[in-house]
Design a protein around this motif. Sequence first.
Motif, PDB file in Angstrom:
ATOM      1  N   LEU A  79       0.774   3.841  -3.011  1.00  0.00           N
ATOM      2  CA  LEU A  79       0.380   5.397  -2.421  1.00  0.00           C
ATOM      3  C   LEU A  79       1.293   6.240  -3.190  1.00  0.00           C
ATOM      4  O   LEU A  79       1.255   7.306  -3.549  1.00  0.00           O
ATOM      5  CB  LEU A  79       0.185   5.341  -1.012  1.00  0.00           C
ATOM      6  CG  LEU A  79      -1.247   5.079  -0.650  1.00  0.00           C
ATOM      7  CD1 LEU A  79      -1.180   4.987   0.954  1.00  0.00           C
ATOM      8  CD2 LEU A  79      -2.169   6.071  -1.208  1.00  0.00           C
ATOM      9  N   ARG A  83      -7.539   6.180   0.169  1.00  0.00           N
ATOM     10  CA  ARG A  83      -6.665   7.145  -0.604  1.00  0.00           C
ATOM     11  C   ARG A  83      -6.177   6.642  -1.835  1.00  0.00           C
ATOM     12  O   ARG A  83      -6.047   7.405  -2.864  1.00  0.00           O
ATOM     13  CB  ARG A  83      -5.399   7.831   0.474  1.00  0.00           C
ATOM     14  CG  ARG A  83      -4.879   8.691  -0.154  1.00  0.00           C
ATOM     15  CD  ARG A  83      -5.689   9.903  -0.219  1.00  0.00           C
ATOM     16  NE  ARG A  83      -4.882  11.105  -0.475  1.00  0.00           N
ATOM     17  CZ  ARG A  83      -5.194  12.019  -1.635  1.00  0.00           C
ATOM     18  NH1 ARG A  83      -6.542  11.906  -2.413  1.00  0.00           N
ATOM     19  NH2 ARG A  83      -4.587  12.964  -2.125  1.00  0.00           N
ATOM     20  N   ILE A  84      -5.896   5.274  -1.916  1.00  0.00           N
ATOM     21  CA  ILE A  84      -5.600   4.768  -3.168  1.00  0.00           C
ATOM     22  C   ILE A  84      -6.694   4.790  -4.007  1.00  0.00           C
ATOM     23  O   ILE A  84      -6.685   4.975  -5.050  1.00  0.00           O
ATOM     24  CB  ILE A  84      -5.124   3.266  -3.059  1.00  0.00           C
ATOM     25  CG1 ILE A  84      -3.724   3.094  -2.151  1.00  0.00           C
ATOM     26  CG2 ILE A  84      -5.277   2.495  -4.227  1.00  0.00           C
ATOM     27  CD1 ILE A  84      -3.285   1.759  -1.786  1.00  0.00           C
ATOM     28  N   ALA A  97      -5.425   4.116   3.881  1.00  0.00           N
ATOM     29  CA  ALA A  97      -4.584   3.980   2.922  1.00  0.00           C
ATOM     30  C   ALA A  97      -5.403   3.612   1.809  1.00  0.00           C
ATOM     31  O   ALA A  97      -5.386   4.137   0.515  1.00  0.00           O
ATOM     32  CB  ALA A  97      -3.393   3.124   3.208  1.00  0.00           C
ATOM     33  N   LEU A 132       0.965  13.095   0.950  1.00  0.00           N
ATOM     34  CA  LEU A 132       0.452  12.100   1.582  1.00  0.00           C
ATOM     35  C   LEU A 132       0.718  12.183   3.284  1.00  0.00           C
ATOM     36  O   LEU A 132       1.967  12.518   3.762  1.00  0.00           O
ATOM     37  CB  LEU A 132       1.009  10.675   1.305  1.00  0.00           C
ATOM     38  CG  LEU A 132       0.529  10.064   0.086  1.00  0.00           C
ATOM     39  CD1 LEU A 132       1.417   8.762  -0.319  1.00  0.00           C
ATOM     40  CD2 LEU A 132      -0.778   9.898  -0.183  1.00  0.00           C
ATOM     41  N   GLN A 148       0.670  -0.993   0.023  1.00  0.00           N
ATOM     42  CA  GLN A 148      -0.043  -0.036  -0.124  1.00  0.00           C
ATOM     43  C   GLN A 148       1.086   1.306   0.057  1.00  0.00           C
ATOM     44  O   GLN A 148       0.435   2.188  -0.988  1.00  0.00           O
ATOM     45  CB  GLN A 148      -0.794   0.117   1.421  1.00  0.00           C
ATOM     46  CG  GLN A 148      -2.249  -0.720   1.114  1.00  0.00           C
ATOM     47  CD  GLN A 148      -3.052  -0.680   2.490  1.00  0.00           C
ATOM     48  OE1 GLN A 148      -2.432  -0.915   3.477  1.00  0.00           O
ATOM     49  NE2 GLN A 148      -4.183  -0.639   2.246  1.00  0.00           N
ATOM     50  N   GLU A 149       1.936   1.113   0.844  1.00  0.00           N
ATOM     51  CA  GLU A 149       2.880   2.187   0.999  1.00  0.00           C
ATOM     52  C   GLU A 149       3.488   2.704  -0.327  1.00  0.00           C
ATOM     53  O   GLU A 149       3.618   4.048  -0.904  1.00  0.00           O
ATOM     54  CB  GLU A 149       4.006   2.286   2.020  1.00  0.00           C
ATOM     55  CG  GLU A 149       3.179   2.091   3.327  1.00  0.00           C
ATOM     56  CD  GLU A 149       4.289   2.248   4.567  1.00  0.00           C
ATOM     57  OE1 GLU A 149       5.048   1.468   4.315  1.00  0.00           O
ATOM     58  OE2 GLU A 149       3.856   2.529   5.595  1.00  0.00           O
TER      59      GLU A 149
END
Length: 71
Positions: free
Chosen positions: A36, A59-60, A56, A47, A32-33
Amino acid sequence: MTDRSNEQADPRGAIKDPDEWVTGDEPPTAAQESYLATLAREAGAELPEDLTKSEASKRIDELQAETGRGQ
Protein backbone atom coordinates in the motif's frame (compact mmCIF):
# COMPACT_ATOMS: atom_id res chain seq x y z
CA MET A 1 -11.84 -43.40 -10.39
CA THR A 2 -11.47 -39.87 -11.78
CA ASP A 3 -8.06 -38.66 -12.89
CA ARG A 4 -7.86 -35.12 -11.54
CA SER A 5 -4.22 -34.58 -12.46
CA ASN A 6 -5.22 -33.03 -15.79
CA GLU A 7 -7.93 -30.82 -14.32
CA GLN A 8 -7.09 -27.27 -13.40
CA ALA A 9 -8.83 -25.40 -10.62
CA ASP A 10 -10.69 -22.25 -11.53
CA PRO A 11 -8.52 -19.52 -9.96
CA ARG A 12 -11.60 -17.35 -9.46
CA GLY A 13 -13.11 -19.98 -7.20
CA ALA A 14 -10.63 -19.22 -4.44
CA ILE A 15 -11.23 -15.47 -4.47
CA LYS A 16 -13.50 -14.23 -1.72
CA ASP A 17 -14.94 -10.76 -1.36
CA PRO A 18 -12.87 -9.01 1.35
CA ASP A 19 -16.15 -8.12 3.10
CA GLU A 20 -16.65 -11.86 3.68
CA TRP A 21 -13.21 -12.52 5.18
CA VAL A 22 -13.34 -13.94 8.70
CA THR A 23 -10.19 -11.95 9.54
CA GLY A 24 -11.24 -8.85 7.60
CA ASP A 25 -11.53 -6.67 10.71
CA GLU A 26 -7.96 -7.39 11.79
CA PRO A 27 -5.14 -4.95 11.05
CA PRO A 28 -3.52 -5.21 7.62
CA THR A 29 -0.66 -7.63 7.16
CA ALA A 30 2.89 -6.30 6.90
CA ALA A 31 2.88 -7.21 3.21
CA GLN A 32 -0.33 -5.25 2.64
CA GLU A 33 1.06 -2.21 4.46
CA SER A 34 4.28 -2.30 2.48
CA TYR A 35 2.55 -2.68 -0.87
CA LEU A 36 0.00 0.00 0.00
CA ALA A 37 2.81 2.42 0.83
CA THR A 38 4.44 1.72 -2.53
CA LEU A 39 1.19 2.11 -4.46
CA ALA A 40 0.17 5.25 -2.57
CA ARG A 41 3.56 6.84 -3.25
CA GLU A 42 3.27 6.04 -6.96
CA ALA A 43 -0.32 7.33 -7.12
CA GLY A 44 0.34 10.39 -4.95
CA ALA A 45 -2.40 9.20 -2.61
CA GLU A 46 -2.85 9.50 1.13
CA LEU A 47 -3.64 6.44 3.24
CA PRO A 48 -5.69 6.42 6.44
CA GLU A 49 -3.87 5.09 9.48
CA ASP A 50 -6.58 2.74 10.70
CA LEU A 51 -7.38 0.51 7.72
CA THR A 52 -8.57 -3.04 8.36
CA LYS A 53 -7.25 -6.01 6.42
CA SER A 54 -10.29 -6.04 4.13
CA GLU A 55 -10.18 -2.26 3.61
CA ALA A 56 -6.49 -2.52 2.76
CA SER A 57 -7.24 -5.17 0.15
CA LYS A 58 -9.88 -2.99 -1.47
CA ARG A 59 -7.56 0.03 -1.45
CA ILE A 60 -4.81 -2.07 -3.04
CA ASP A 61 -7.21 -2.96 -5.86
CA GLU A 62 -8.11 0.71 -6.35
CA LEU A 63 -4.50 1.89 -6.34
CA GLN A 64 -3.43 -0.89 -8.69
CA ALA A 65 -6.04 0.34 -11.15
CA GLU A 66 -4.82 3.93 -10.76
CA THR A 67 -1.15 3.06 -11.21
CA GLY A 68 -1.57 0.36 -13.84
CA ARG A 69 0.12 -2.23 -11.63
CA GLY A 70 -2.92 -4.47 -11.51
CA GLN A 71 -2.96 -5.28 -15.20
